[in-house]
Design an enzyme around this catalytic site. Sequence first.
Site, short mmCIF file in Angstrom:
data_model
loop_
_atom_site.label_atom_id
_atom_site.label_comp_id
_atom_site.label_asym_id
_atom_site.label_seq_id
_atom_site.Cartn_x
_atom_site.Cartn_y
_atom_site.Cartn_z
N GLU A 276 0.83 -1.21 0.00
CA GLU A 276 0.00 0.00 0.00
C GLU A 276 0.87 1.26 0.00
O GLU A 276 0.79 2.07 0.92
CB GLU A 276 -0.90 0.01 1.25
N GLY A 278 2.11 4.96 -0.58
CA GLY A 278 1.51 6.26 -0.83
C GLY A 278 2.59 7.26 -1.20
O GLY A 278 2.86 7.53 -2.37
N ARG A 315 2.60 19.98 6.33
CA ARG A 315 3.63 19.11 6.90
C ARG A 315 4.66 19.83 7.77
O ARG A 315 4.98 19.34 8.85
CB ARG A 315 4.31 18.28 5.80
N CYS A 346 -2.40 33.40 10.31
CA CYS A 346 -2.16 33.96 11.65
C CYS A 346 -1.82 32.87 12.66
O CYS A 346 -2.61 32.55 13.55
CB CYS A 346 -3.39 34.74 12.09
C1 LIG Z 1 -1.15 6.02 5.18
C2 LIG Z 1 -1.24 4.57 4.92
C3 LIG Z 1 -0.50 3.98 3.89
C4 LIG Z 1 0.48 4.75 3.05
O1 LIG Z 1 1.58 5.16 3.77
P1 LIG Z 1 2.84 5.84 3.00
O2 LIG Z 1 3.79 6.13 4.08
O3 LIG Z 1 2.33 7.04 2.33
O4 LIG Z 1 3.35 4.82 2.04
C5 LIG Z 1 -0.68 2.64 3.65
N1 LIG Z 1 -1.54 1.88 4.39
C6 LIG Z 1 -2.27 2.43 5.39
C7 LIG Z 1 -3.19 1.56 6.16
C8 LIG Z 1 -2.14 3.77 5.70
O5 LIG Z 1 -2.85 4.29 6.70
#
Ligand SMILES: *Cc1c(COP(=O)(O)O)cnc(C)c1O
Length: 418
Positions: A276, A278, A315, A346
Site C-alpha cells: 500500500e 503512498g 507538513r 495567523c
Molecule cells: C497512510 C497509509 C499507507 C500509506 O503510507 P505511506 O507512508 O504514504 O506509504 C498505507 N496503508 C495504510 C493503512 C495507511 O494508513
Amino acid sequence: MSGFPSFNYRNNVLCGESVRLDRIAREFGTPCYVYSRHALVAAYSEFDSAFAGRDHLVCYAVKANSNLAILNLFARLGSGFDIVSGGELRRVLEAGGDPRKIVFSGVGKQPDEMRVALEAGILCFNVESEAELEILDQVARSMNQIAPVSFRVNPDVDARTHPYISTGLKENKFGIPFEEAESLYASAQKLANVRVTGLDCHIGSQLTELDPFVETREKMLGLLDRLEARGLKIHHLDLGGGLGIRYSSEKPPPARAYIAALCGGMVQRKQRILVEPGRVLVGNAGILLTRVEYLKHATHRNFAIVDAAMNDLMRPALYNAYHEILPVAPGTQADVKTYQVVGPVCETGDFLGHDRELALLPGDLLAVMSAGAYGMSMSSNYNSRPRAAEVMVDGDRAHLIRERESMDQLMAGEKILP
Ligand SMILES: *Cc1c(COP(=O)(O)O)cnc(C)c1O
C-alpha cells in the site's frame, strides 16, 4: 540539477519536465501544486516491476494524494487502491479504478461506508477491531452478501520514524494486538457473512531503513503459518506502505531493495503479496509553487512572506517536516540572506522552511519540493483561504487538473439563520 527527477533547471529556470514553472505561475496563478506525469509513472512502474514474476498487487494509498487525474493515471497502469473512507472510494470509482483491486483500511469505518464498498465489490476490508468485525458482519447480512476480510494486526515493531506517523507499536490506536490475532481469526470463522481472505499490517510512514520491514515480515510469516495450521485459507499477505522518500539528506532504500526485502521468505509460499505505497509514488513527483509577497527584515531575522501557507502544505507545521525550497529563477541581484519562509496565516507555526539561504526579491517564485504527498490532500480552508490549483505537466504541456477554489465554493453550503 535540482536533485529532484523531472524538476530540473533549464537555461537557469526551474522546469517541470519541459515546462517552465514561471509559465505555470503566469497561466494558473499561485499557490499552485505542480505534478510530473513522467515522475508518477516512473515511480509506479519501478515499484510494480520490482515484484518481477511474483503474484502481487500494488494498492496506491489514496490519502497521499487523491486528485482524480493522479488516481486515473495509476488506474490506467493497473494499480489497485488503498482507501480509508467512503469519499476515497467514490474518488477511485470516479477515476476509473477497478473495485476488485480496492482494499479498505481505517479504524473507524461507518456502516454506510461498508455498505457502499460491499455494493462496489471491493477486494478486501482491512478490519482493525472485533467491534468493527461484528458491524461488518451485520451490514453484509442485511445485504445478503459475504464481506472479504483481512485483519490488520499490529506487529509491535518500532518504525523509527516521526511519532505522529508511526503506527506499528503496541500503544498506537491502529490494528489488532499481535497476540489476539489468532483468536480473532477463529471468531471470524464463526460469522456467516464475513470470509477471511488475507492478513494485513502497516507499521508507519517515511521509513528510511529496511530493518523494521524485515522484522515485520518475519513476524507476519510466523503468524501466517499459525493461521494456516488452524486450517485457515489466507490468500494474500498485505504488508502495507511506509517506504520513505528523500526530502533532504535521507537515503531511503530503492523500491527494488524494499520489495526484495518484503518478498524474502515468501519464495515457497503461494500467497499473493499486496503493498500500500503512498508517499513513495507521489511525494517527489510534485512541488508547491509559490510567490514571494513581502520581504520583512526584523531585528534578528529575515522573513520571506509567500502566498502559500500551512493550509496549503501542512507538513512543516504538523511534523516540523523539512522541504527543500528552490528559487525558480536563481541569480537575481539581491543579496543572499538567511530567510524564514512563512505564509500569511495567523499562526506562528505557519512556516514552510526555517533558516534558508536565499537571494530574494518581492515577486520571485519559489518551488517547495517533495510536496506531492500529503500536501494537497491535507490542505484546508483555514483563514478562509481558497484551496490551491493543481497542474500536471506532461512533456511540454501543462494541464489544469484542479481549478483554484473560488470564493463562492469557499462558502458553498453555509446558511445564515432566517
Ligand atoms: C497512510 C497509509 C499507507 C500509506 O503510507 P505511506 O507512508 O504514504 O506509504 C498505507 N496503508 C495504510 C493503512 C495507511 O494508513
